[in-house]
Design a protein around this motif. Structure first.
Motif, PDB file in Angstrom:
ATOM      1  N   GLY A 198       1.600  -4.586 -24.198  1.00  0.00           N
ATOM      2  CA  GLY A 198       2.582  -5.504 -23.621  1.00  0.00           C
ATOM      3  C   GLY A 198       3.619  -5.938 -24.646  1.00  0.00           C
ATOM      4  N   GLU A 199       3.178  -6.122 -25.873  1.00  0.00           N
ATOM      5  CA  GLU A 199       4.102  -6.534 -26.936  1.00  0.00           C
ATOM      6  C   GLU A 199       5.084  -5.397 -27.278  1.00  0.00           C
ATOM      7  OE1 GLU A 199       4.910  -9.211 -28.139  1.00  0.00           O
ATOM      8  OE2 GLU A 199       5.833  -8.840 -30.095  1.00  0.00           O
ATOM      9  N   GLN A 200       4.577  -4.146 -27.280  1.00  0.00           N
ATOM     10  CA  GLN A 200       5.488  -3.019 -27.534  1.00  0.00           C
ATOM     11  C   GLN A 200       6.558  -2.949 -26.447  1.00  0.00           C
ATOM     12  OE1 GLN A 200       4.807  -1.513 -30.570  1.00  0.00           O
ATOM     13  NE2 GLN A 200       3.301  -3.160 -30.395  1.00  0.00           N
ATOM     14  N   LEU A 201       6.116  -3.194 -25.201  1.00  0.00           N
ATOM     15  CA  LEU A 201       7.065  -3.138 -24.077  1.00  0.00           C
ATOM     16  C   LEU A 201       8.122  -4.231 -24.209  1.00  0.00           C
ATOM     17  CD1 LEU A 201       7.807  -1.748 -21.412  1.00  0.00           C
ATOM     18  CD2 LEU A 201       6.246  -3.316 -20.233  1.00  0.00           C
ATOM     19  N   ARG A 202       7.668  -5.411 -24.607  1.00  0.00           N
ATOM     20  CA  ARG A 202       8.613  -6.528 -24.776  1.00  0.00           C
ATOM     21  C   ARG A 202       9.628  -6.184 -25.881  1.00  0.00           C
ATOM     22  NH1 ARG A 202       9.976 -10.433 -27.798  1.00  0.00           N
ATOM     23  NH2 ARG A 202       8.423 -10.037 -29.421  1.00  0.00           N
ATOM     24  N   LEU A 203       9.128  -5.689 -27.004  1.00  0.00           N
ATOM     25  CA  LEU A 203      10.014  -5.336 -28.117  1.00  0.00           C
ATOM     26  C   LEU A 203      10.990  -4.240 -27.699  1.00  0.00           C
ATOM     27  CD1 LEU A 203       7.439  -5.228 -31.059  1.00  0.00           C
ATOM     28  CD2 LEU A 203       9.326  -6.858 -30.803  1.00  0.00           C
ATOM     29  N   TRP A 204      10.474  -3.259 -26.964  1.00  0.00           N
ATOM     30  CA  TRP A 204      11.297  -2.109 -26.582  1.00  0.00           C
ATOM     31  C   TRP A 204      12.419  -2.554 -25.647  1.00  0.00           C
ATOM     32  CZ3 TRP A 204      11.612   1.182 -22.028  1.00  0.00           C
ATOM     33  CH2 TRP A 204      12.228   2.397 -22.278  1.00  0.00           C
ATOM     34  N   ARG A 205      12.057  -3.417 -24.702  1.00  0.00           N
ATOM     35  CA  ARG A 205      13.081  -3.887 -23.754  1.00  0.00           C
ATOM     36  C   ARG A 205      14.107  -4.744 -24.460  1.00  0.00           C
ATOM     37  NH1 ARG A 205       9.178  -4.720 -18.592  1.00  0.00           N
ATOM     38  NH2 ARG A 205       9.500  -2.613 -17.780  1.00  0.00           N
ATOM     39  N   ALA A 206      13.692  -5.417 -25.526  1.00  0.00           N
ATOM     40  CA  ALA A 206      14.631  -6.241 -26.287  1.00  0.00           C
ATOM     41  C   ALA A 206      15.438  -5.395 -27.268  1.00  0.00           C
ATOM     42  CB  ALA A 206      13.865  -7.337 -27.027  1.00  0.00           C
ATOM     43  N   GLY A 207      15.157  -4.079 -27.288  1.00  0.00           N
ATOM     44  CA  GLY A 207      15.864  -3.208 -28.225  1.00  0.00           C
ATOM     45  C   GLY A 207      15.395  -3.378 -29.652  1.00  0.00           C
ATOM     46  N   GLU A 208      14.197  -3.935 -29.836  1.00  0.00           N
ATOM     47  CA  GLU A 208      13.708  -4.225 -31.189  1.00  0.00           C
ATOM     48  C   GLU A 208      12.582  -3.296 -31.638  1.00  0.00           C
ATOM     49  OE1 GLU A 208      12.613  -8.331 -31.014  1.00  0.00           O
ATOM     50  OE2 GLU A 208      14.639  -8.947 -30.425  1.00  0.00           O
ATOM     51  N   LEU A 209      12.221  -2.339 -30.769  1.00  0.00           N
ATOM     52  CA  LEU A 209      11.136  -1.430 -31.157  1.00  0.00           C
ATOM     53  C   LEU A 209      11.738  -0.195 -31.798  1.00  0.00           C
ATOM     54  CD1 LEU A 209       8.074  -0.843 -31.037  1.00  0.00           C
ATOM     55  CD2 LEU A 209       8.512   0.397 -28.929  1.00  0.00           C
ATOM     56  N   GLU A 210      11.392   0.001 -33.044  1.00  0.00           N
ATOM     57  CA  GLU A 210      11.878   1.195 -33.714  1.00  0.00           C
ATOM     58  C   GLU A 210      10.744   2.206 -33.776  1.00  0.00           C
ATOM     59  OE1 GLU A 210      13.754   2.588 -37.952  1.00  0.00           O
ATOM     60  OE2 GLU A 210      13.476   0.448 -37.577  1.00  0.00           O
ATOM     61  N   SER A 211      10.996   3.396 -33.215  1.00  0.00           N
ATOM     62  CA  SER A 211       9.963   4.412 -33.226  1.00  0.00           C
ATOM     63  C   SER A 211       9.765   4.914 -34.647  1.00  0.00           C
ATOM     64  CB  SER A 211      10.375   5.563 -32.305  1.00  0.00           C
ATOM     65  OG  SER A 211       9.332   6.484 -32.221  1.00  0.00           O
ATOM     66  N   VAL A 212       8.543   4.738 -35.159  1.00  0.00           N
ATOM     67  CA  VAL A 212       8.271   5.070 -36.555  1.00  0.00           C
ATOM     68  C   VAL A 212       7.507   6.376 -36.623  1.00  0.00           C
ATOM     69  CG1 VAL A 212       7.102   4.322 -38.650  1.00  0.00           C
ATOM     70  CG2 VAL A 212       8.229   2.638 -37.182  1.00  0.00           C
ATOM     71  N   ASP A 213       7.968   7.248 -37.479  1.00  0.00           N
ATOM     72  CA  ASP A 213       7.317   8.548 -37.638  1.00  0.00           C
ATOM     73  C   ASP A 213       6.166   8.424 -38.625  1.00  0.00           C
ATOM     74  OD1 ASP A 213       6.602  11.134 -37.903  1.00  0.00           O
ATOM     75  OD2 ASP A 213       8.480  11.812 -38.806  1.00  0.00           O
ATOM     76  N   PRO A 214       4.930   8.697 -38.167  1.00  0.00           N
ATOM     77  CA  PRO A 214       3.824   8.672 -39.131  1.00  0.00           C
ATOM     78  C   PRO A 214       4.001   9.703 -40.235  1.00  0.00           C
ATOM     79  CG  PRO A 214       2.994   8.640 -36.888  1.00  0.00           C
ATOM     80  CD  PRO A 214       4.460   8.951 -36.800  1.00  0.00           C
ATOM     81  N   GLY A 215       4.762  10.754 -39.955  1.00  0.00           N
ATOM     82  CA  GLY A 215       5.164  11.675 -41.010  1.00  0.00           C
ATOM     83  C   GLY A 215       4.164  12.765 -41.302  1.00  0.00           C
ATOM     84  N   PRO A 216       4.501  13.598 -42.288  1.00  0.00           N
ATOM     85  CA  PRO A 216       3.669  14.763 -42.598  1.00  0.00           C
ATOM     86  C   PRO A 216       2.335  14.338 -43.192  1.00  0.00           C
ATOM     87  CG  PRO A 216       5.388  14.510 -44.243  1.00  0.00           C
ATOM     88  CD  PRO A 216       5.644  13.481 -43.195  1.00  0.00           C
TER      89      PRO A 216
END
Lengths: 230, 216
Positions: A198-216
């Motif tokens: 739910g918190e990810q959804l809230r952040l995403w809708r607020a434009g505050e969720l940055e998709s982070v790459d866990p990387g190689p």
């Protein structure tokens, strides 16, 4: 595609048998009353995961779609994500847009991580029965997934695993990123993970969720240096 | 041959092809072994792959949206098995999605994505090759090569087989692919309609299997 016109996509990765499908089914049960949900499964050899989630009766059957990966579960979530993107977009087109689509990776080894172009946020699922040394071994998902879930803590005494050791090692790997340990069969873990969703959804809708790459899997250079890949 | 042709023929270009075996998985499930694979690839080239190549070639010069939509319907009429139409649609949509990332302002490809419910892979491929400046022979050649390459790369996963040997089969088929590409591009106003009832039947069986690696 503009953010508003599609669902938030949450990736669920982790080794075979740690409880990815069960976690998604539990989250659908937990959140299905408040949110419009969909599921994309990536099966290696069967469509068993999709059938299992459908069989739980937590979502309408046509909200769970299986993507075949031609022996390449890792490719499907990382190198060539087109089949998964199309499946998630079709769920949005036919039902929605939905609030959240969970994308379950085919059970893969510790190096599998979602492309940030596919998963806006991702969790990595381990379990006590797989050995309590796994968090110490690390890997991109363990170290840098947005959420690490350690499942089947109720089994720890039966397999000689130490939940404390797993938690300590996980926290040492994750530089403050969250870890939730528990059992999907009871206790507060599912509700805690639901709150995280739910918190990810809230952040995403607020434009505050940055998709982070866990990387190689093996960062070049040393230490905890995080690379920014284009 | 242009660099774009190489990009389109490269399995590393993200278009979802790795999940398809061009019918080989069901053939193997029916008992076929390594020896049958190059013969299967060659038989596909002369039949279903030649039909698709002719469509790719035609789509390359189809002109406006209605030309592409007509090809959609014509190819669907030649693809009786629903799972094969669906596999082709998925592959076509994947390529279209990727190509629109290359040329986001291409109004014809955009309109096609919006209006085409079928978007079979050969029609998309032809339209993309044409957009990049390639001609019908290039479109047909890529279509044919990809069909044979799908069979050979899936064989490495399905059978005890050295991938070097599978690549040798492709080299052995190269001259035939070249000839068939020229022929497909020169197809008269009547598009070919070679049917492959066994492949259609196998695709229907494959779609019902719960233990399979490949989408088609």
């Amino acid at each position: 595609m503009p953010v508003e016109s599609r669902s938030l996509r949450i990736g669920v990765a982790g080794p075979v048998g740690t409880g990815k499908s069960s976690l998604i089914a539990a989250l659908c049960r937990e959140l299905g009353g408040q949110l419009e949900l969909g599921v994309v499964t990536n099966d290696i050899y069967t469509d068993e995961d999709a059938r299992m989630i459908r069989g739980q009766g937590v979502l309408a059957a046509d909200r769970v779609v299986a993507v075949q990966t031609g022996c390449c579960p890792h490719t499907a979530i990382r190198d060539d994500i087109t089949a998964n993107l199309l499946a998630a977009e079709e769920l949005d087109r036919s039902h929605g847009p939905l609030d959240v689509v969970f994308v379950e990776s085919g059970g893969d080894n510790l190096t599998a991580a979602f492309s940030p172009a596919l998963a806006d946020a991702q969790m990595f699922v381990l379990d006590c029965a797989g050995g309590d040394d796994v968090p110490r071994k690390g890997g991109p998902g363990i170290s840098r997934a947005d959420l690490l879930v350690i499942n089947k803590t109720d089994l720890a005494p039966y397999v000689g695993a130490s939940v404390e050791t797993m938690l300590a090692d996980a926290h040492a790997q994750r530089s403050g990123r969250p870890v939730i340990a528990g059992s999907l069969r009871g206790g507060p873990a599912v509700a805690e993970i639901g709150t995280w969703v739910g918190e990810q959804l809230r952040l995403w809708r607020a434009g505050e969720l940055e998709s982070v790459d866990p990387g190689p899997p093996a960062p070049h250079g040393s230490g905890d240096h995080v690379h920014q890949h284009a | 041959m242009s660099v774009l042709d190489l990009i389109l023929a490269d399995a590393r270009t993200p278009t979802g092809g790795y999940a398809h075996s061009a019918g080989l998985e069901q053939l193997v499930a029916g008992g076929a072994g390594v020896a049958e694979v190059p013969r299967f690839a060659a038989a596909r080239l002369r039949t279903v792959a030649s039909v698709e190549a002719a469509f790719a070639a035609r789509a390359c010069v189809a002109g406006d949206l209605s030309g592409l939509m007509t090809l959609d319907s014509e190819l669907a009429a030649r693809t009786p098995a629903p799972p094969l139409r669906e596999a082709s649609r998925r592959l076509g949509q994947a390529l279209l999605r990727t190509a629109l990332g290359w040329w986001p302002d291409d109004s014809r490809l955009q309109a096609y994505r919006e209006h085409s419910a079928l978007s079979p892979r050969p029609v998309v491929l032809g339209a993309v090759v044409g957009r990049g400046g390639g001609g019908p022979v290039e479109a047909a050649r890529i279509s044919l090569y990809e069909d044979a390459a799908s069979v050979c790369s899936a064989a490495v996963k399905l059978l005890p087989l050295d991938s070097g040997r599978a690549s040798r089969w492709l080299v052995m088929l190269a001259d035939e692919i070249e000839d068939l590409a020229v022929r497909a591009a020169a197809a008269s106003s009547q598009l070919p309609s070679t049917s492959t009832p066994l492949l259609d039947r196998d695709a229907l069986i494959h779609a019902t299997q719960t233990r399979r690696l490949f989408a088609s």
